[in-house]
Write a protein that holds these residues in place. Structure first.
Motif, PDB file in Angstrom:
ATOM      1  N   GLU A  99     121.380   2.997  91.538  1.00  0.00           N
ATOM      2  CA  GLU A  99     120.880   2.542  92.833  1.00  0.00           C
ATOM      3  C   GLU A  99     120.539   3.706  93.751  1.00  0.00           C
ATOM      4  O   GLU A  99     119.587   3.633  94.532  1.00  0.00           O
ATOM      5  CB  GLU A  99     121.928   1.649  93.508  1.00  0.00           C
ATOM      6  CG  GLU A  99     121.506   1.122  94.863  1.00  0.00           C
ATOM      7  CD  GLU A  99     122.563   0.258  95.514  1.00  0.00           C
ATOM      8  OE1 GLU A  99     122.314  -0.287  96.597  1.00  0.00           O
ATOM      9  OE2 GLU A  99     123.666   0.121  94.926  1.00  0.00           O
ATOM     10  N   LYS A 100     121.304   4.803  93.659  1.00  0.00           N
ATOM     11  CA  LYS A 100     121.123   5.919  94.583  1.00  0.00           C
ATOM     12  C   LYS A 100     121.059   7.241  93.821  1.00  0.00           C
ATOM     13  O   LYS A 100     121.522   7.335  92.683  1.00  0.00           O
ATOM     14  CB  LYS A 100     122.284   5.955  95.588  1.00  0.00           C
ATOM     15  CG  LYS A 100     122.363   4.730  96.494  1.00  0.00           C
ATOM     16  CD  LYS A 100     123.552   4.842  97.440  1.00  0.00           C
ATOM     17  CE  LYS A 100     123.637   3.623  98.350  1.00  0.00           C
ATOM     18  NZ  LYS A 100     124.806   3.703  99.271  1.00  0.00           N
ATOM     19  N   SER A 159     113.596   8.977  89.000  1.00  0.00           N
ATOM     20  CA  SER A 159     113.278   8.164  90.174  1.00  0.00           C
ATOM     21  C   SER A 159     112.300   8.861  91.114  1.00  0.00           C
ATOM     22  O   SER A 159     112.028   8.366  92.201  1.00  0.00           O
ATOM     23  CB  SER A 159     114.556   7.805  90.936  1.00  0.00           C
ATOM     24  OG  SER A 159     115.188   8.967  91.450  1.00  0.00           O
ATOM     25  N   GLN A 196     112.636  11.702  92.704  1.00  0.00           N
ATOM     26  CA  GLN A 196     113.325  12.303  93.841  1.00  0.00           C
ATOM     27  C   GLN A 196     113.853  13.693  93.471  1.00  0.00           C
ATOM     28  O   GLN A 196     114.906  14.114  93.908  1.00  0.00           O
ATOM     29  CB  GLN A 196     114.465  11.390  94.293  1.00  0.00           C
ATOM     30  CG  GLN A 196     113.961  10.054  94.857  1.00  0.00           C
ATOM     31  CD  GLN A 196     115.073   9.088  95.162  1.00  0.00           C
ATOM     32  OE1 GLN A 196     115.775   8.628  94.254  1.00  0.00           O
ATOM     33  NE2 GLN A 196     115.253   8.765  96.429  1.00  0.00           N
ATOM     34  N   ASN A 236     116.882  -5.040  89.411  1.00  0.00           N
ATOM     35  CA  ASN A 236     117.180  -3.661  89.820  1.00  0.00           C
ATOM     36  C   ASN A 236     116.324  -2.642  89.073  1.00  0.00           C
ATOM     37  O   ASN A 236     115.961  -1.602  89.627  1.00  0.00           O
ATOM     38  CB  ASN A 236     118.657  -3.353  89.597  1.00  0.00           C
ATOM     39  CG  ASN A 236     119.550  -4.052  90.601  1.00  0.00           C
ATOM     40  OD1 ASN A 236     119.090  -4.496  91.653  1.00  0.00           O
ATOM     41  ND2 ASN A 236     120.828  -4.163  90.277  1.00  0.00           N
ATOM     42  N   LYS A 238     113.317  -2.169  91.085  1.00  0.00           N
ATOM     43  CA  LYS A 238     113.598  -1.552  92.390  1.00  0.00           C
ATOM     44  C   LYS A 238     113.973  -0.078  92.269  1.00  0.00           C
ATOM     45  O   LYS A 238     113.681   0.716  93.172  1.00  0.00           O
ATOM     46  CB  LYS A 238     114.732  -2.309  93.089  1.00  0.00           C
ATOM     47  CG  LYS A 238     114.365  -3.731  93.497  1.00  0.00           C
ATOM     48  CD  LYS A 238     115.390  -4.329  94.442  1.00  0.00           C
ATOM     49  CE  LYS A 238     116.736  -4.505  93.784  1.00  0.00           C
ATOM     50  NZ  LYS A 238     117.719  -5.145  94.694  1.00  0.00           N
ATOM     51  N   TYR A 239     114.602   0.306  91.168  1.00  0.00           N
ATOM     52  CA  TYR A 239     115.159   1.645  91.068  1.00  0.00           C
ATOM     53  C   TYR A 239     114.262   2.652  90.342  1.00  0.00           C
ATOM     54  O   TYR A 239     114.312   3.847  90.646  1.00  0.00           O
ATOM     55  CB  TYR A 239     116.506   1.615  90.352  1.00  0.00           C
ATOM     56  CG  TYR A 239     117.576   0.798  91.036  1.00  0.00           C
ATOM     57  CD1 TYR A 239     117.450   0.401  92.367  1.00  0.00           C
ATOM     58  CD2 TYR A 239     118.723   0.405  90.345  1.00  0.00           C
ATOM     59  CE1 TYR A 239     118.437  -0.354  92.988  1.00  0.00           C
ATOM     60  CE2 TYR A 239     119.719  -0.343  90.962  1.00  0.00           C
ATOM     61  CZ  TYR A 239     119.563  -0.723  92.282  1.00  0.00           C
ATOM     62  OH  TYR A 239     120.538  -1.472  92.896  1.00  0.00           O
ATOM     63  N   CYS A 240     113.447   2.206  89.385  1.00  0.00           N
ATOM     64  CA  CYS A 240     112.738   3.141  88.507  1.00  0.00           C
ATOM     65  C   CYS A 240     111.841   4.117  89.264  1.00  0.00           C
ATOM     66  O   CYS A 240     111.766   5.297  88.905  1.00  0.00           O
ATOM     67  CB  CYS A 240     111.904   2.371  87.480  1.00  0.00           C
ATOM     68  SG  CYS A 240     112.781   2.035  85.936  1.00  0.00           S
ATOM     69  N   TRP A 241     111.141   3.650  90.294  1.00  0.00           N
ATOM     70  CA  TRP A 241     110.171   4.492  90.996  1.00  0.00           C
ATOM     71  C   TRP A 241     110.518   4.585  92.481  1.00  0.00           C
ATOM     72  O   TRP A 241     109.645   4.717  93.327  1.00  0.00           O
ATOM     73  CB  TRP A 241     108.762   3.919  90.828  1.00  0.00           C
ATOM     74  CG  TRP A 241     108.380   3.732  89.387  1.00  0.00           C
ATOM     75  CD1 TRP A 241     107.814   4.654  88.569  1.00  0.00           C
ATOM     76  CD2 TRP A 241     108.554   2.548  88.583  1.00  0.00           C
ATOM     77  NE1 TRP A 241     107.616   4.140  87.317  1.00  0.00           N
ATOM     78  CE2 TRP A 241     108.063   2.833  87.290  1.00  0.00           C
ATOM     79  CE3 TRP A 241     109.075   1.272  88.826  1.00  0.00           C
ATOM     80  CZ2 TRP A 241     108.066   1.906  86.256  1.00  0.00           C
ATOM     81  CZ3 TRP A 241     109.083   0.345  87.799  1.00  0.00           C
ATOM     82  CH2 TRP A 241     108.588   0.660  86.529  1.00  0.00           C
ATOM     83  N   ARG A 242     111.807   4.532  92.812  1.00  0.00           N
ATOM     84  CA  ARG A 242     112.202   4.401  94.211  1.00  0.00           C
ATOM     85  C   ARG A 242     111.814   5.601  95.070  1.00  0.00           C
ATOM     86  O   ARG A 242     111.728   5.490  96.294  1.00  0.00           O
ATOM     87  CB  ARG A 242     113.703   4.143  94.323  1.00  0.00           C
ATOM     88  CG  ARG A 242     114.585   5.276  93.848  1.00  0.00           C
ATOM     89  CD  ARG A 242     116.028   5.108  94.319  1.00  0.00           C
ATOM     90  NE  ARG A 242     116.816   6.231  93.857  1.00  0.00           N
ATOM     91  CZ  ARG A 242     117.631   6.197  92.803  1.00  0.00           C
ATOM     92  NH1 ARG A 242     117.771   5.079  92.118  1.00  0.00           N
ATOM     93  NH2 ARG A 242     118.298   7.273  92.449  1.00  0.00           N
ATOM     94  N   THR A 248     107.216   5.541  97.812  1.00  0.00           N
ATOM     95  CA  THR A 248     107.391   4.438  98.769  1.00  0.00           C
ATOM     96  C   THR A 248     106.096   3.940  99.382  1.00  0.00           C
ATOM     97  O   THR A 248     106.123   3.149 100.316  1.00  0.00           O
ATOM     98  CB  THR A 248     108.329   4.887  99.907  1.00  0.00           C
ATOM     99  OG1 THR A 248     107.791   6.055 100.554  1.00  0.00           O
ATOM    100  CG2 THR A 248     109.719   5.205  99.366  1.00  0.00           C
TER     101      THR A 248
END
Length: 661
Positions: free
Chosen positions: A81-82, A92, A94, A614, A617-621, A624
């Motif tokens: 998730e994070k 992700s 990031q 999830n 929601k998480y793979c390309w978070r 944005t």
């Protein structure tokens, strides 16, 4: 028979950058004199193999080769998730948070040490008294090829980077600022253009396709030219071509070359597409070949340690079992327990990618794997969001490394296949002249192998002939490269050079979301779910001799065809359940029913509302922008230790996201 690969060079004739200290630090000179080392071909080869040896270290064998080349519309693996400060933040998108991640520094050092070793060979051979022998000239060109590939990786992963064209020496200024990636591409193309004719083709080179050869060099020139022609991340965090922000008349951005007796000069993007076209055609004219007829066999033979020059693979990184190579460990079919060891799979394929294939495309079921081995003779299904790359499996290995084996399979990793050259030629020709007969011919060659003879007319000939304009043909190339190279770690960088990475992320999220909603009856009248209403909510499968056999592989079954009784997966192996079926979630895995605590009973109950799973929601978070228009933060930062040891390097700009919010 595999060559005796990648022996660490005994003779290092010059100072080299170290991989265990900061890359800017210089080791003490070797006790062996450079002139002595390069006075004979045998010792010169040992130094050259020292550059190859760095492919066998973890920074390449898993991270740069495959694991970091996610998440796209094709390859994607779900993080948590994070952000957690690990490779999952690369997935992700990031990576800007990972300045302190040790693996990034190791990969950076690995590349620069390989480049320095290549530069040592270049300088040593140029100064050698036997520099003009055929073998020495070929090894010189090979060193340039090694260096060019390493710079391609550096620029794909980090963007603009320091550029070293000389081997490190005591007293030399090593704290260099970043050089624009387009300058690096131009300089490396020029070096290869000047040297490639001295290289041996793979069918006469002593180590065939397990060392860089002229076949690969010609293809690499084309690849570098495609990247020089395309888009890349700028310091301002936007995607631009070189002429959008640089003076391309600058000699540092120009390549001169002669093709068929005509001297040419490449400066603009269009020029570089022409250069790519010229070198694809040069390879085809000098060493053309037909594609291997059996697509699956390309990869089976890699797992069986078969290397055949002048066929599909132009060059594959050579590994030794137990000492390099994570193919069929971190990428490939899942094996949780077997006599041939086990895997830790870190590359998956998206459900939307599986569904994007034509139902009759042979490549789909080779590339996308639903089955995992739980023993030598027993399979169970992967989840729909955990599809693995079926191109490699340790179960195909002719050796039996043992039940405790994992990494270091020794299976080679392909860096370029002939189909890549054909599709680059098709793409370059389309960019220059639209979908001409030449462009269509190359696409036809690749698609022909993907379909049976019964489908050739409709799926190949009619499909290609219907592409009537440049945009349609480009989109067909984008699709074809996905279907042809899924799992081969090319997609991320293709999307970046095309500047459609954000667009493809948004399309993938939308497709997966609507696929999930199609599994809920109350959404069936929504326009977005209409294309997916015939997709199955779940798949039915049985086992024959322990191996999975699916009753449906994508679509719903008619009610009368659905099994009346199902059992658990583990019960299918029982004799009394022979012929019965178990189920796995398909589109239903892509949506989550929301729950809330009942105020009276305190139990969790469904609210009647839903949200994307999830996984979606998480793979390309890290990306944005719902429009898909802005740049994707795909680059990694330079490691903080490297930055701290430099007076000129930093991670300012380049789209790096520095906040985990």
């Amino acid at each position: 028979m595999k060559i005796n690969k990648y022996i660490i060079a005994t003779f290092m004739g010059a100072a080299s950058l170290t991989s265990c200290e900061d890359f800017l630090t210089v080791d003490s000179p070797s006790q062996f004199d450079t002139n002595y080392v390069f006075s004979n071909e045998n010792d010169a080869k040992k130094v050259l193999l020292g550059a190859y040896q760095l492919f066998c270290e973890d920074p390449f064998t898993s991270r740069m080769s495959a694991v970091w080349a996610q998440n796209t519309d094709v390859e994607a693996i779900a993080p948590g998730e994070k952000p957690d400060g690990s490779r999952r933040d690369v997935w992700s998108l990031q990576g800007g948070l990972l300045e302190g991640f040790g693996d990034i520094k190791k990969a950076w050092d690995n590349n620069y040490l390989a480049i320095d070793r290549a530069n040592q060979v270049i300088e040593g051979i140029r100064q050698s008294s036997i520099a003009n022998t055929p073998n020495m000239k070929s090894m010189l060109a090979e060193a340039y090829c090694l260096r060019a590939y390493r710079y391609w990786m550096l620029c794909c992963i980090w963007g603009d980077v320091p550029y070293f064209s000389e081997a490190a020496k005591a007293g030399m200024e090593l704290d260099l600022p970043k050089t624009d990636k387009n300058i690096i591409f131009s300089k490396e193309i020029q070096a290869l253009v000047d040297q490639e004719e001295n290289m041996m083709f793979s069918d006469v080179a002593p180590d065939g396709i397990e060392r860089m050869n002229r076949d690969f060099a010609l293809g690499l020139i084309a690849r570098l030219a495609m990247f020089r022609a395309g888009y890349g991340m700028t310091k301002e965090g936007t995607m631009k071509r070189a002429e959008d922000y640089l003076d391309v008349t600058n000699e540092d951005l120009t390549v001169t070359y002669t093709i068929n007796g005509t001297e040419k000069r490449a400066s603009t993007s269009r020029d570089y597409y022409e250069l790519a076209k010229d070198y694809c055609q040069k390879l085809i004219s000098l060493k053309g070949r037909t594609l291997v007829s059996d697509y699956k066999n390309i990869f089976e033979r890699q797992c069986q340690f078969v290397t055949t020059p002048n066929e599909e693979v132009l060059y594959e990184v050579a590994f030794v079992a137990g000492n390099g190579g994570d193919v069929a460990w971190c990428i490939g079919q899942t094996v949780s327990a077997s006599s041939k060891g086990s895997t830790t799979i870190q590359v998956n394929l998206t459900p939307s990618y599986y569904c994007s294939f034509d139902d009759n495309d042979i490549r789909r079921d080779v590339t996308c794997c639903f089955a995992k081995y739980t023993s030598d003779n027993t399979q169970s299904p992967e989840s729909f969001t955990g599809l693995t790359v079926g191109k490699w499996s340790r179960m195909w290995m002719t050796s039996t490394p043992g039940k405790d084996s994992s990494k270091g399979t020794g299976i080679n990793w392909p860096l370029m296949r002939y189909s890549d050259v054909l599709l680059m030629l098709a793409e370059a020709e389309n960019e220059l002249n639209g979908p001409t007969a030449l462009a269509k011919e190359q696409l036809l060659k690749v698609r022909t192998r993907a379909f049976s003879s019964a489908d050739q007319s409709e799926k190949v000939t009619n499909y290609v002939n219907a592409l009537s304009n440049k945009e349609e043909f480009f989109n067909a190339i984008v699709d074809e490269r996905a279907w042809e190279f899924g799992g081969e770690a090319l997609r991320k960088y293709d999307l970046a050079r095309w500047n459609i990475y954000g667009k493809k992320i948004v399309e993938t999220i939308e497709t997966l979301t609507q696929m999930g909603r199609s599994s809920i009856d109350e959404f069936k009248d929504e326009p977005g779910v209409q294309p997916y209403l015939n997709y199955a909510r779940k798949l039915y499968y049985t086992k024959k001799a322990g191996m999975l056999v699916f009753l449906n592989d994508k679509y719903k079954l008619a009610p009368e065809d659905e099994p009346k009784e199902t059992v658990k997966d583990e019960d299918l192996n029982k004799a009394e359940n022979e012929g019965k079926y178990a189920t796995m979630n398909f589109t239903s895995q892509l949506i989550t029913a929301l729950t809330a605590k009942d105020p009276v009973t305190g139990e969790e109950v469904k609210t009647g509302e839903y949200e994307p799973a999830n996984y979606i929601k998480y793979c390309w978070r890290g990306y944005t922008d719902p429009t898909g228009q802005s740049a994707v933060p795909y680059l990694l930062p330079i490691g903080i230790e490297t930055v701290q040891n430099s007076t000129v390097l930093n991670n300012d700009g380049y789209g790096h996201v520095k906040s985990s919010n």
